[in-house]
Design an enzyme around this catalytic site. Structure first.
Site, PDB file in Angstrom:
ATOM      1  N   ARG A 104       0.918  -1.266  -0.007  1.00 21.00           N
ATOM      2  CA  ARG A 104       0.137   0.046   0.053  1.00 21.00           C
ATOM      3  C   ARG A 104       0.891   1.206   0.068  1.00 21.00           C
ATOM      4  NH1 ARG A 104      -4.626   0.599   4.404  1.00 21.00           N
ATOM      5  NH2 ARG A 104      -2.808   0.602   5.837  1.00 21.00           N
ATOM      6  N   THR A 108      -1.076   7.535  -0.636  1.00 20.00           N
ATOM      7  CA  THR A 108      -2.415   6.914  -1.424  1.00 20.00           C
ATOM      8  C   THR A 108      -3.502   6.093  -0.925  1.00 20.00           C
ATOM      9  OG1 THR A 108      -1.479   5.644  -2.973  1.00 20.00           O
ATOM     10  CG2 THR A 108      -1.431   8.093  -3.336  1.00 20.00           C
ATOM     11  N   ASP A 200       0.101  -3.292  12.756  1.00 16.73           N
ATOM     12  CA  ASP A 200       0.856  -3.600  11.296  1.00 16.73           C
ATOM     13  C   ASP A 200       1.004  -5.202  11.153  1.00 16.73           C
ATOM     14  OD1 ASP A 200       2.378  -1.875   9.001  1.00 16.73           O
ATOM     15  OD2 ASP A 200       2.519  -4.220   9.170  1.00 16.73           O
ATOM     16  N   ASP A 203       4.786  -6.175   9.882  1.00 22.22           N
ATOM     17  CA  ASP A 203       5.655  -5.898  10.815  1.00 22.22           C
ATOM     18  C   ASP A 203       5.546  -6.778  11.916  1.00 22.22           C
ATOM     19  OD1 ASP A 203       6.904  -3.652   9.440  1.00 22.22           O
ATOM     20  OD2 ASP A 203       5.477  -2.153  10.526  1.00 22.22           O
TER      21      ASP A 203
HETATM   22  C1  PRP Z   1      -1.305  -4.754   4.627  1.00 25.67           C
HETATM   23  C2  PRP Z   1      -1.964  -6.017   4.690  1.00 25.67           C
HETATM   24  C3  PRP Z   1      -2.794  -5.957   3.418  1.00 25.67           C
HETATM   25  C4  PRP Z   1      -3.165  -4.494   3.299  1.00 25.67           C
HETATM   26  C5  PRP Z   1      -4.468  -4.155   3.660  1.00 25.67           C
HETATM   27  O1  PRP Z   1       0.005  -4.876   3.792  1.00 25.67           O
HETATM   28  O2  PRP Z   1      -1.273  -7.186   4.912  1.00 25.67           O
HETATM   29  O3  PRP Z   1      -2.155  -6.376   2.425  1.00 25.67           O
HETATM   30  O4  PRP Z   1      -2.139  -3.796   4.230  1.00 25.67           O
HETATM   31  O5  PRP Z   1      -4.845  -2.614   3.455  1.00 25.67           O
HETATM   32  P1  PRP Z   1      -5.962  -2.291   2.311  1.00 25.67           P
HETATM   33  O6  PRP Z   1      -6.939  -3.440   2.607  1.00 25.67           O
HETATM   34  O7  PRP Z   1      -5.973  -0.822   2.687  1.00 25.67           O
HETATM   35  O8  PRP Z   1      -5.242  -2.676   1.075  1.00 25.67           O
HETATM   36  P2  PRP Z   1       1.073  -3.528   3.742  1.00 25.67           P
HETATM   37  O9  PRP Z   1       0.560  -2.816   2.408  1.00 25.67           O
HETATM   38  O10 PRP Z   1       1.149  -2.981   4.998  1.00 25.67           O
HETATM   39  O11 PRP Z   1       2.106  -4.458   3.399  1.00 25.67           O
HETATM   40  P3  PRP Z   1       3.016  -5.828   3.811  1.00 25.67           P
HETATM   41  O12 PRP Z   1       2.409  -6.899   3.688  1.00 25.67           O
HETATM   42  O13 PRP Z   1       4.191  -5.644   2.935  1.00 25.67           O
HETATM   43  O14 PRP Z   1       3.354  -5.165   5.193  1.00 25.67           O
HETATM   44  N1  URA Z   2      -2.511  -3.270   7.224  1.00 24.38           N
HETATM   45  C1  URA Z   2      -2.219  -3.622   8.472  1.00 24.38           C
HETATM   46  O1  URA Z   2      -1.116  -4.632   8.459  1.00 24.38           O
HETATM   47  N2  URA Z   2      -2.991  -3.225   9.380  1.00 24.38           N
HETATM   48  C2  URA Z   2      -3.881  -2.594   9.314  1.00 24.38           C
HETATM   49  O2  URA Z   2      -4.716  -2.215  10.350  1.00 24.38           O
HETATM   50  C3  URA Z   2      -4.472  -2.118   7.981  1.00 24.38           C
HETATM   51  C4  URA Z   2      -3.540  -2.471   7.000  1.00 24.38           C
END
Ligand code: PRP
Ligand code: URA
Length: 209
Positions: A104, A108, A200, A203
């Site tokens: 993400r 944005t 998160d 993380d």
């Molecule tokens: C997180 C999560 C989803 C996304 C959800 O990933 O694992 O993929 O956010 O958010 P959304 O529904 O608003 O799209 P992130 O983008 O933080 O990446 P990561 O898995 O690499 O930590």
């Molecule tokens: N991605 C995450 O990892 N946590 C949230 O709460 C939303 C998006």
């Protein structure tokens, strides 16, 4: 419109509470996500089609059943979706695993694709897209769109926690996709995080904060 199913099995709910707890460290967090993914997969695969087969037992021939069709596909959305793959594989070891890499954009909140590698014959497989978090729904919707562009037809989405906004977005864009959650939370905050959520997911799984 696709179904929204909140899997309220007591074991799933108990483990999810521990996952949410900010005191849960990376090792236990990862183990619990694994376990919940297994339990969720058990519930989600209830409607897989079976075919009749014959098996020779030590004493007689038996009419029996096997899962019909091609091997199921699990598609984690990188990176946090990876945390749910092994849990599903515990139950369905022969499943194929495809990967969709999305992040993400923090400004944005829109998903950016950086990697896609899928098993062959994707149109003939039942696919389970896995990601712990369904927040705005942007990542899941985009991942499902990429899969459909490559021929996928039969897709389920399995997330630990969903926000109403994310559920609505996926249902609107992909009315053919059923959504399975361990919990439907209250809302998103101004940074697109699920409230109360678990923080998160990436993380916490990988110890990157
Ligand atoms: C997180 C999560 C989803 C996304 C959800 O990933 O694992 O993929 O956010 O958010 P959304 O529904 O608003 O799209 P992130 O983008 O933080 O990446 P990561 O898995 O690499 O930590
Ligand atoms: N991605 C995450 O990892 N946590 C949230 O709460 C939303 C998006």
């Amino acid at each position: 419109m696709g179904k929204l199913v909140v899997l309220n099995h007591p074991l799933i709910q108990h483990k999810l509470t521990m996952i949410r707890d900010y005191r849960t460290g990376t090792k236990v967090f990862r183990e619990l996500v694994d376990e919940v993914a297994t339990l969720m997969a058990f519930e989600i695969t209830r409607d897989l089609s079976l075919e009749e087969v014959e098996v020779q037992t030590p004493v007689a021939k038996a009419k029996a059943y096997k899962i019909a069709g091609k091997k199921l596909g699990i598609v984690p959305i990188l990176r946090a979706g990876l945390g749910m793959v092994n849990g599903v594989l515990q139950l369905i070891p022969a499943a194929k695993v495809g990967h969709v890499g999305l992040y993400r954009d923090p400004k944005t909140l829109k998903p950016v694709e950086y990697y896609v590698k899928l098993p062959p014959d994707i149109s003939e497989r039942d696919l389970i897209v896995v990601d712990p978090m369904l927040a705005t729904g942007g990542s899941a919707s985009a991942a499902i769109t990429f899969l459909k562009r490559r021929g996928a037809i039969n897709i389920k989405l399995m997330c630990l926690i969903g926000a109403p906004e994310g559920v609505k977005a996926v249902q609107k864009e992909h009315p053919d996709v059923d959504i399975y959650l361990a919990a439907l939370d209250e809302k998103l905050n101004e940074h697109g995080y699920i409230i109360p959520g678990l923080g998160d997911a990436g993380d916490r799984l990988f110890g990157t904060k």
